[in-house]
Design a protein around this motif. Structure first.
Motif, mmCIF file in Angstrom:
data_model
loop_
_atom_site.group_PDB
_atom_site.id
_atom_site.type_symbol
_atom_site.label_atom_id
_atom_site.label_comp_id
_atom_site.label_asym_id
_atom_site.label_seq_id
_atom_site.Cartn_x
_atom_site.Cartn_y
_atom_site.Cartn_z
ATOM 1 N N PRO A 106 -3.036 -20.773 -27.214
ATOM 2 C CA PRO A 106 -4.211 -21.657 -27.247
ATOM 3 C C PRO A 106 -5.416 -21.052 -27.977
ATOM 4 O O PRO A 106 -6.323 -21.793 -28.370
ATOM 5 N N LEU A 107 -5.430 -19.731 -28.144
ATOM 6 C CA LEU A 107 -6.571 -19.071 -28.788
ATOM 7 C C LEU A 107 -6.381 -18.919 -30.294
ATOM 8 O O LEU A 107 -7.352 -18.724 -31.025
ATOM 9 N N GLN A 108 -5.128 -18.981 -30.741
ATOM 10 C CA GLN A 108 -4.833 -18.713 -32.146
ATOM 11 C C GLN A 108 -5.446 -19.768 -33.056
ATOM 12 O O GLN A 108 -5.360 -20.965 -32.787
ATOM 13 N N SER A 109 -6.104 -19.269 -34.126
ATOM 14 C CA SER A 109 -6.757 -20.116 -35.134
ATOM 15 C C SER A 109 -7.939 -20.903 -34.574
ATOM 16 O O SER A 109 -8.446 -21.811 -35.237
ATOM 17 N N LYS A 110 -8.365 -20.563 -33.367
ATOM 18 C CA LYS A 110 -9.574 -21.153 -32.785
ATOM 19 C C LYS A 110 -10.559 -20.060 -32.392
ATOM 20 O O LYS A 110 -11.742 -20.129 -32.686
ATOM 21 N N VAL A 111 -10.032 -19.053 -31.708
ATOM 22 C CA VAL A 111 -10.845 -17.905 -31.293
ATOM 23 C C VAL A 111 -10.354 -16.639 -31.989
ATOM 24 O O VAL A 111 -11.141 -15.854 -32.514
ATOM 25 N N VAL A 112 -9.041 -16.468 -32.014
ATOM 26 C CA VAL A 112 -8.413 -15.290 -32.620
ATOM 27 C C VAL A 112 -7.712 -15.712 -33.914
ATOM 28 O O VAL A 112 -6.981 -16.706 -33.930
ATOM 29 N N PHE A 113 -7.937 -14.932 -34.980
ATOM 30 C CA PHE A 113 -7.398 -15.314 -36.284
ATOM 31 C C PHE A 113 -6.534 -14.218 -36.914
ATOM 32 O O PHE A 113 -6.027 -14.412 -38.018
ATOM 33 N N SER A 114 -6.356 -13.117 -36.252
ATOM 34 C CA SER A 114 -5.616 -12.003 -36.843
ATOM 35 C C SER A 114 -4.238 -11.867 -36.218
ATOM 36 O O SER A 114 -4.043 -12.149 -35.032
ATOM 37 N N ASN A 115 -3.268 -11.444 -37.038
ATOM 38 C CA ASN A 115 -1.923 -11.121 -36.578
ATOM 39 C C ASN A 115 -1.312 -12.257 -35.752
ATOM 40 O O ASN A 115 -0.845 -12.061 -34.631
ATOM 41 N N ILE A 116 -1.343 -13.450 -36.348
ATOM 42 C CA ILE A 116 -0.773 -14.627 -35.698
ATOM 43 C C ILE A 116 0.739 -14.590 -35.868
ATOM 44 O O ILE A 116 1.258 -14.423 -36.982
ATOM 45 N N LEU A 117 1.461 -14.747 -34.767
ATOM 46 C CA LEU A 117 2.914 -14.618 -34.797
ATOM 47 C C LEU A 117 3.572 -15.777 -35.531
ATOM 48 O O LEU A 117 3.107 -16.918 -35.477
ATOM 49 N N GLU A 118 4.693 -15.450 -36.201
ATOM 50 C CA GLU A 118 5.553 -16.482 -36.758
ATOM 51 C C GLU A 118 6.366 -17.112 -35.621
ATOM 52 O O GLU A 118 6.205 -16.769 -34.453
ATOM 53 N N LYS A 119 7.280 -17.993 -35.973
ATOM 54 C CA LYS A 119 8.120 -18.623 -34.970
ATOM 55 C C LYS A 119 8.984 -17.571 -34.273
ATOM 56 O O LYS A 119 9.325 -16.547 -34.863
ATOM 57 N N PRO A 120 9.335 -17.806 -33.006
ATOM 58 C CA PRO A 120 10.186 -16.841 -32.292
ATOM 59 C C PRO A 120 11.487 -16.585 -33.055
ATOM 60 O O PRO A 120 12.081 -17.500 -33.632
ATOM 61 N N ASP A 121 11.888 -15.342 -33.070
ATOM 62 C CA ASP A 121 13.128 -14.898 -33.706
ATOM 63 C C ASP A 121 13.098 -14.985 -35.232
ATOM 64 O O ASP A 121 14.115 -14.761 -35.888
ATOM 65 N N SER A 122 11.931 -15.284 -35.824
ATOM 66 C CA SER A 122 11.821 -15.224 -37.273
ATOM 67 C C SER A 122 11.864 -13.767 -37.708
ATOM 68 O O SER A 122 11.338 -12.885 -37.036
ATOM 69 N N ILE A 123 12.489 -13.505 -38.863
ATOM 70 C CA ILE A 123 12.526 -12.119 -39.346
ATOM 71 C C ILE A 123 11.150 -11.675 -39.838
ATOM 72 O O ILE A 123 10.928 -10.489 -40.061
ATOM 73 N N PHE A 124 10.232 -12.623 -40.014
ATOM 74 C CA PHE A 124 8.848 -12.291 -40.350
ATOM 75 C C PHE A 124 8.041 -12.269 -39.056
ATOM 76 O O PHE A 124 8.043 -13.240 -38.304
ATOM 77 N N PHE A 125 7.357 -11.159 -38.795
ATOM 78 C CA PHE A 125 6.651 -11.009 -37.520
ATOM 79 C C PHE A 125 5.364 -11.834 -37.498
ATOM 80 O O PHE A 125 5.091 -12.544 -36.527
ATOM 81 N N PHE A 126 4.573 -11.741 -38.572
ATOM 82 C CA PHE A 126 3.280 -12.426 -38.627
ATOM 83 C C PHE A 126 3.268 -13.505 -39.699
ATOM 84 O O PHE A 126 4.000 -13.430 -40.690
ATOM 85 N N ARG A 127 2.395 -14.482 -39.505
ATOM 86 C CA ARG A 127 2.127 -15.445 -40.559
ATOM 87 C C ARG A 127 1.386 -14.750 -41.700
ATOM 88 O O ARG A 127 0.807 -13.689 -41.525
#
Length: 698
Positions: A106-127
């Protein structure tokens, strides 16, 4: 959390994929050759790691550190974790991500903007950071447009170093009663300190992506407490407070300071300031430079005039000093070699050690220049920062290698200084020892003095970094490579696996048995075909080509390649290891495999009198250039156009990789790393080319 969850095959493999696809390019480039070597035998290596974890045999190891200068005059420590420590740390971060994502979402891209996770089990950790950082900037603009013109910049002192391990684990696993989190706590204690006597219960190793996410977990309680404060936003430890009045900002400041101190974090009072923004740009303030332009270099070039103009706008004063660090670094990673710009850079380097990586990246675009050498000689003697001295040593080593002579004014004195540095053991001069030992390896090739023997006594990670520049004599019995293979830590041995394969050497060359090597090294050498693997004789080349390129089975690659089979297999294995994480290295290895197969095919075609046979050896007994044999008007390409076009296209592109040549021969444009779309196009062409090649095989 349980150790069995952390050590599951699926979690360890996901951890590896996230390490090799991560966007922390400055960190990853130090390990690139090790990643390739480890991936060659990934299944066996992860299986062995899992057994060590579950059996209690795994032991975390203390990292080496690179101390990168900051503008303040202090340093940012980069922790160089050993390769399997990185996997275990990322495996733990994977589990933490699954637990924390519901609270954090709920905080991502509203309050917190760093190190946002990709989809679960994606080989990419962050967006992609470009997307999340853009959202951070848009939120600043929105606050400003909404009348929140008062801005407070809040920063934390030594943020990563002050993170409490106990509080971190309690935040992620508040109700876990088993002892496995304590085991991770012991690992964190090891990874955050240089040696056993300095172990402590706080700090995260800077560099790995896993640490970036664990730091976000540590700040989550503060984010949750401040989320109702409309003007609170955060990117890593860069906290912005917006308000309609100065008192609004101060009220938020009082609350955030209280929460930070409760978690043992120290506000950086010297950097805090409250102001009334006069424009959107003023509200943005001095945004942190978070990108790694070195990775993006080559995607956009700037001509000399534009680069000079932009560079001058990033500096000011008498003498010149940097005033816009983001613009300066952007230009340095993209500008073409220019004598006028070079003069400015040489004047700035001694006064701005915090930009040494960008400055020396720009110097790397020049061939030998006396002013550059003169500055580097001064830096290795007088500069107070080991990081800067180390970069200068690398330049001097490169100049000596390219000129095939010791270009320095007093080579003997310089070599003596390098030997003195190689004998030092302090953590702070890791980069300087790396550069000085690089110089010693080059000087050995020029003087026949066995200076590479000083590498026997270096730290394992430092040895692995020097593997690409080892002189030929280092591969003799009793020399440096033997000591690499004898190390109980796998990194030195992994770093020379490719070279052993290339040179046709085996452990027995050095009087060693495979069971005397670290298991990771033995696994990789087996996969490369350097040592024989137990079991029935199969055709691994056929298996790989079928899996990657859908090449039909049936013909024997053993029969075609004969004595060259092991060599070809090793090249193909290295190409496969780099397919996802190192496209340019994939092309280089795949092209070498193509040439090896082509030469074997030509011997068969010549023996059978086939029309596609061509001359592969000239009158002097030397191999004809691969590109020449693939000429469109030659007998091979005329009779086998699909193979000739594919192999020729790949060989030409390989010649324009930065690792092959810095500039294109005809256009003088800077060489470019291979893009994903280019690789995929080559894969499609190889599917047809290899199928046609198999039809020609005996």
């Amino acid at each position: 959390m349980t150790l069995s969850q952390l050590a599951s095959r699926r979690n360890l493999e996901l951890a590896w994929r996230r390490i090799t696809t991560g966007g922390n390019y400055q960190y990853k480039q130090l390990y690139r050759s090790l990643y390739y070597a480890y991936e060659v035998a990934l299944d066996a290596n992860l299986r062995d790691l899992r057994q060590r974890l579950l059996g209690g045999a795994f032991e975390a190891r203390h990292p080496e550190r690179i101390y990168v200068p900051k503008a303040s005059g202090l340093h940012r420590p980069l922790a160089l974790l050993n390769i399997e420590d990185q996997i275990v740390l990322q495996a733990f971060a994977n589990l933490a991500a699954k637990r924390m994502q519901r609270r954090r979402a709920p905080l991502q891209s509203k309050v917190v903007f760093s190190n946002i996770l990709e989809k679960p089990d994606s080989i990419f950790f962050f967006r992609r950071w470009q997307d999340t950082y853009g959202a951070f900037q848009r939120r600043i603009r929105k606050h400003y447009a909404g009348g929140m013109r008062w801005v407070g910049d809040f920063d934390l002192a030594a943020f990563y170093d002050t993170i409490s391990h106990e509080l971190l684990l309690r935040t992620i696993y508040p109700r876990t009663t088993n002892g496995d989190p304590d085991w991770i706590g012991q690992c964190l204690r090891t990874w955050s300190s240089d040696r056993a006597v300095s172990g402590h219960g706080h700090g995260l190793p800077q560099g790995p992506l896993a640490s970036d996410f664990l730091a976000e977990c540590f700040l989550l309680p503060i984010d949750l407490a401040l989320r109702k404060r409309r003007g609170y936003i955060r990117y890593v430890d860069d906290i912005r407070l917006f308000g309609a009045t100065e008192n609004d900002v101060r009220a938020d400041l009082i609350e955030i300071e209280r929460h930070c101190r409760e978690r043992g974090l120290i506000p950086q009072t010297g950097k805090f300031a409250i102001k009334r923004a006069q424009s959107v740009q003023d509200a943005m303030g001095m945004l942190p430079s978070i990108s790694d332009p070195q990775h993006e270099a080559g995607t956009e070039k700037i001509d000399k005039k534009d680069a000079r103009r932009a560079f001058l706008s990033a500096i000011s004063g008498k003498p010149y000093r940097v005033t816009d660090k983001t613009r300066l670094r952007y230009i340095l990673y993209r500008a073409e070699p220019d004598s006028d710009l070079l003069r400015l850079v040489l004047r700035l380097i001694p006064h701005h050690p915090e930009h040494a990586d960008a400055f020396f990246a720009y110097l790397g675009r020049f061939n030998y220049r006396k002013p550059i050498e003169r500055l580097c000689l001064t830096l290795v003697e007088q500069n107070p920062y080991p990081y800067v001295r180390g970069e200068a040593w690398h330049v001097l080593a490169r100049y000596s290698r390219e000129a095939r002579s010791m270009t320095a004014g007093d080579p003997r004195a310089l070599t003596t200084r390098a030997i003195s540095i190689a004998k030092q053991r302090t953590q702070e001069n890791f980069v300087e020892r790396w550069g000085a030992c690089h110089f010693l390896c080059v000087s050995e090739a020029l003087t026949s003095s066995r200076h590479s023997r000083f590498l026997k006594y270096q730290a394992p990670l430092l040895q692995s970094l020097l593997a690409p520049v080892l002189p030929d004599a280092a591969f003799g019995k009793g020399e440096v490579v033997e000591s690499y293979l004898e190390r109980t830590t796998p990194e030195p041995g992994l770093s020379v696996c490719s070279a052993l394969h290339q040179r046709g050497l085996t452990p027995t060359t050095f009087g060693l048995k495979v069971n005397q090597l670290p298991s990771q090294v033995g696994n990789t050498l087996r996969e490369l075909g350097v040592v024989s693997a137990p079991g029935s004789k199969i055709d691994p080349i056929a298996e790989i080509l079928n899996a990657r390129y859908a090449v039909p089975r049936g013909k024997s690659w053993h029969q075609l390649l004969r004595a060259e089979y092991v060599h070809a297999l090793g090249l193909l294995k290295q190409a496969e290891a780099a397919f996802a994480g190192g496209r340019s290295f994939w092309l280089a290895c795949q092209n070498s495999f193509n040439q090896t197969v082509f030469l074997a095919l030509q011997r068969h075609l010549a023996a059978t009198g086939h029309q596609a046979a061509c001359t592969i050896v000239d009158k002097k007994g030397q191999l004809v250039d691969f590109g020449v044999t693939l000429d469109a008007n030659g007998p091979f390409s005329k009779n086998c156009p699909t193979i000739g076009d594919c192999f020729g296209d790949m060989n030409t592109r390989r010649n324009y990789l930065p690792m092959s040549h810095p500039y294109e021969k005809k256009t003088a444009a800077q060489a470019r790393y291979l893009k994903a779309q280019e690789r995929n196009r080559f894969v499609a062409k190889l599917q047809t080319a290899y199928a046609d090649l198999v039809a020609l095989m005996p």
